[in-house]
Scaffold this motif. Structure first.
Motif, PDB file in Angstrom:
ATOM      1  N   PHE A   1      -5.701   9.954  -3.897  1.00 12.56           N
ATOM      2  CA  PHE A   1      -4.973   8.786  -4.396  1.00 12.56           C
ATOM      3  C   PHE A   1      -5.961   7.912  -5.178  1.00 12.56           C
ATOM      4  CE2 PHE A   1      -2.374  10.310  -0.983  1.00 12.56           C
ATOM      5  CZ  PHE A   1      -1.077  10.097  -1.430  1.00 12.56           C
ATOM      6  N   ARG A   2      -5.442   6.930  -5.823  1.00  8.34           N
ATOM      7  CA  ARG A   2      -6.316   6.115  -6.677  1.00  8.34           C
ATOM      8  C   ARG A   2      -7.232   5.222  -5.856  1.00  8.34           C
ATOM      9  NH1 ARG A   2      -1.643   5.882 -10.166  1.00  8.34           N
ATOM     10  NH2 ARG A   2      -0.891   4.039  -9.060  1.00  8.34           N
ATOM     11  N   GLU A   3      -6.679   4.572  -4.821  1.00  8.14           N
ATOM     12  CA  GLU A   3      -7.462   3.597  -4.068  1.00  8.14           C
ATOM     13  C   GLU A   3      -8.043   4.251  -2.822  1.00  8.14           C
ATOM     14  OE1 GLU A   3      -8.046   0.657  -5.223  1.00  8.14           O
ATOM     15  OE2 GLU A   3      -6.740   1.028  -6.952  1.00  8.14           O
TER      16      GLU A   3
ATOM     17  N   GLU B   1      -8.436   2.926   0.069  1.00 11.63           N
ATOM     18  CA  GLU B   1      -7.621   2.614   1.237  1.00 11.63           C
ATOM     19  C   GLU B   1      -6.451   3.606   1.358  1.00 11.63           C
ATOM     20  OE1 GLU B   1      -8.327   0.560  -1.160  1.00 11.63           O
ATOM     21  OE2 GLU B   1      -9.581  -1.027  -0.328  1.00 11.63           O
ATOM     22  N   GLU B   2      -5.918   3.944   0.208  1.00  8.72           N
ATOM     23  CA  GLU B   2      -4.786   4.889   0.214  1.00  8.72           C
ATOM     24  C   GLU B   2      -5.231   6.264   0.734  1.00  8.72           C
ATOM     25  OE1 GLU B   2      -2.581   2.856  -3.685  1.00  8.72           O
ATOM     26  OE2 GLU B   2      -3.690   4.727  -3.863  1.00  8.72           O
TER      27      GLU B   2
ATOM     28  N   LEU C   1       0.825  -1.205   0.000  1.00  8.09           N
ATOM     29  CA  LEU C   1       0.000   0.000   0.000  1.00  8.09           C
ATOM     30  C   LEU C   1       0.860   1.256   0.000  1.00  8.09           C
ATOM     31  CD1 LEU C   1      -2.955   1.158   0.358  1.00  8.09           C
ATOM     32  CD2 LEU C   1      -2.413   1.267   2.780  1.00  8.09           C
TER      33      LEU C   1
ATOM     34  N   GLN D   1       2.539   7.482  -6.357  1.00  5.80           N
ATOM     35  CA  GLN D   1       1.613   8.563  -6.730  1.00  5.80           C
ATOM     36  C   GLN D   1       2.068   9.932  -6.192  1.00  5.80           C
ATOM     37  OE1 GLN D   1      -2.664   7.452  -6.223  1.00  5.80           O
ATOM     38  NE2 GLN D   1      -1.824   5.444  -5.633  1.00  5.80           N
TER      39      GLN D   1
ATOM     40  N   SER E   1       2.571   1.825  -3.323  1.00  2.81           N
ATOM     41  CA  SER E   1       1.614   2.381  -4.276  1.00  2.81           C
ATOM     42  C   SER E   1       1.396   3.878  -4.041  1.00  2.81           C
ATOM     43  CB  SER E   1       0.285   1.636  -4.159  1.00  2.81           C
ATOM     44  OG  SER E   1      -0.694   2.272  -4.942  1.00  2.81           O
ATOM     45  N   MET E   2       1.296   4.240  -2.806  1.00  2.37           N
ATOM     46  CA  MET E   2       1.111   5.669  -2.491  1.00  2.37           C
ATOM     47  C   MET E   2       2.364   6.474  -2.871  1.00  2.37           C
ATOM     48  SD  MET E   2      -0.863   5.462   1.155  1.00  2.37           S
ATOM     49  CE  MET E   2      -1.005   7.217   1.335  1.00  2.37           C
TER      50      MET E   2
END
Lengths: 371, 167
Positions: B98-100, B102-103, A5, A12, A8-9
């Protein structure tokens, strides 16, 4: 924490393409010099100027003195010359002490007996004349009413009559010497060989008992200086508190000033009035008012108290009360014929007023009901 | 890892590529705004380019960039012009998306932490810095870093209910 997670952040969290392009463009431009922080430098310069400007004021503030329980701000500026002075310890004797010496004049210890201006008396053939004997016992060597004194006084009066109230620049005053001769002080001229003034004075006095002496200051100059000294107590409280008495000593061709205390302020004021440090003779000490008769001067021939010198060195007969009075006196205006028969203290108006007589019914015993 | 010139000014493109996410991420965590983070990102690399510094090694350069990022972010967020013109919450780009989902939840929880806890948590979990490096970047003692990490982690766990922690 969940690593996938967070990875992924993280991916971005990158700058926008616009920001990256703008940065690339900025990097291609030549490096700009940092602007000169003029405001910062200006503020520093202003602070420095303020400090420099305040420092003299701080120096002046350091001159704060406590006089009569009140703090007085001296106007004395650091670096100003100070007038010289001698310390007088009472009437029974005094030690010469020159704690403050001006830049010019003064010059270290000054002895009262040697500080008098060199008289350099000259009178041509007049000097060869026989001198009258000293018959007096008072300072100046003459009694009031002595014949020699009277003759000199007459010459003096003739001289003043010719002046007609306006003192010439060449006239430095006059006094009677021990022999009763009138000594006329002539201001030093550029041509010592020029005797026209002497001849003129001899002509005015009908060739009487007159001799001449040279001096530095004219009596008009000394009187002008006296006027400024007279105005000083009114304009300057610090000076007023310490100025006890002052007067012109025509014989010494100077003003004698007595101070009860000394401080840098008055010394700087006097130095300004008397730049050459020889027109005003400053004595510091408390004036004695009692036990005058038993005193024994430590310096023979001089009196530590301020003399109220008259032409011929004749002083008002010594009296403790008179000394205590400290009159502001200009010796040049004394006239032998106008000598007071009574001492100043005796001539003063009564300090007390007689109380109203008990029999006086005009006010105190007025009764409104009594009709 | 390719060796880069240790003197500032050389190989700028490579250096930006290597550290841009580090700088931008920290700026974003500190300011909470992408626009501000973009500004900080530019200012940091411009300052680096103009500094003319020579670094001992990559660790030194990275520490310098992190420290400069924190300083520039503080300057941006505390500038009177910024405070006078646009309140942070009224800005359109105030929320970082953010995309998700959860993020976004994790990011919002992170932003809810005070700065004292937020930056150590970000540097430790997102940038994977050691407590020593974090201490150097934040100019605090390593013990303080550990304490803040512990307390920040507890607050995050409380906010996220432990869903994303796999310590």
């Amino acid at each position: 924490m969940n690593k996938e997670l967070l990875d992924s952040m993280n991916k971005q969290m990158s700058p926008s393409p616009e920001a990256r392009a703008a940065l690339t463009e900025k990097l291609t431009q030549p490096v700009k010099k940092r602007p000169v922080p003029w405001i910062k430098y200006g503020a520093i310069a202003a602070c420095a100027a303020l400090v420099i400007g305040v420092f003299p004021f701080y120096q002046a503030m350091k001159g704060l003195d406590n006089i009569n329980g009140q703090e007085i701000l001296w106007t004395h500026r650091a670096g100003m010359p100070l007038h010289s002075y001698v310390t007088v310890e009472g009437l029974t004797g005094y030690a010469t002490e020159d704690a403050a010496v001006s830049d010019k004049g003064g010059g270290g210890r000054e002895n009262y007996s040697t500080s008098v201006i060199d008289r350099d008396t000259y009178a041509g053939d007049i000097l060869d004349r026989p001198q009258a004997p000293n018959t007096g016992g008072l300072p100046g060597g003459a009694y009031v009413g002595d014949v020699p004194v009277q003759e000199g006084a007459e010459d003096y009066q003739k001289l003043l009559d010719h002046f007609n109230g306006a003192l010439p620049d060449w006239y430095g005053g006059a006094y009677l010497n021990d022999a009763g001769w009138l000594v006329v002080q002539l201001v030093e001229s550029e041509d010592p060989g020029d005797k026209s003034l002497e001849l003129q004075v001899l002509d005015w006095t009908d060739g009487g008992h007159v001799t001449f002496s040279s001096c530095k200051y004219s009596l008009a100059q000394l009187k002008e200086l006296m006027d400024r000294l007279n105005a000083l107590p009114d304009s300057d409280p610090v000076c007023r508190d310490v100025m006890a008495g002052w007067g012109v000593d025509e014989e010494a061709n100077r003003i004698e000033l007595t101070l009860t205390d000394v401080n840098d302020h008055i010394l700087s004021v006097l130095a300004e009035l008397d730049p050459d440090d020889d027109a005003i003779y400053v004595q510091v000490g408390q004036r004695a008012v009692a036990d005058v008769g038993s005193r024994e001067p430590a310096v023979i021939g001089e009196d530590p108290a301020v003399h109220h010198v008259m032409p011929g060195g004749v002083t008002v007969p010594e009296d403790g009360d008179l000394i205590a009075e400290e009159p502001v006196y200009d010796g040049a205006h004394y006239d032998l014929e106008d000598l007071p028969e009574k001492l100043p203290e005796e001539m003063r108006p009564a300090a007390t007023v007689d109380s109203v007589s008990e029999r006086d019914v005009s006010t105190s015993s007025y009764n409104p009901d009594a009709k | 890892m390719e060796a880069l010139p240790l003197r500032a000014g050389g190989g700028m493109e490579e250096i930006i590529d290597r550290y841009q996410n580090t700088v931008y991420g920290l700026a974003l965590a500190r300011t909470g705004s992408r626009a501000d983070a973009d500004d900080v990102f530019q200012e940091v690399f411009l300052a680096y380019y103009q500094s003319g510094k020579s670094f001992r090694d990559e660790e030194h350069r990275k520490a310098w960039l992190l420290r400069t990022t924190i300083n520039q972010a503080r300057r941006v967020t505390s500038s009177s012009w910024r405070q006078r013109t646009v309140p942070l919450l009224e800005r359109e780009d105030a929320l970082v998306q953010f995309r998700e989902p959860e993020e976004n939840r994790v990011w919002e929880a992170l932003q809810d932490l005070t700065e004292d806890y937020r930056l150590p948590i970000y540097l430790f979990y997102f940038q994977e810095l050691s407590t020593q490096e974090i201490a150097k970047a934040l100019a605090i003692r390593p013990g303080a870093v550990r304490m803040r990490l512990t307390r920040g982690r507890e607050q995050l766990r409380e906010k996220l209910k432990g869903a994303y922690f796999d310590e």
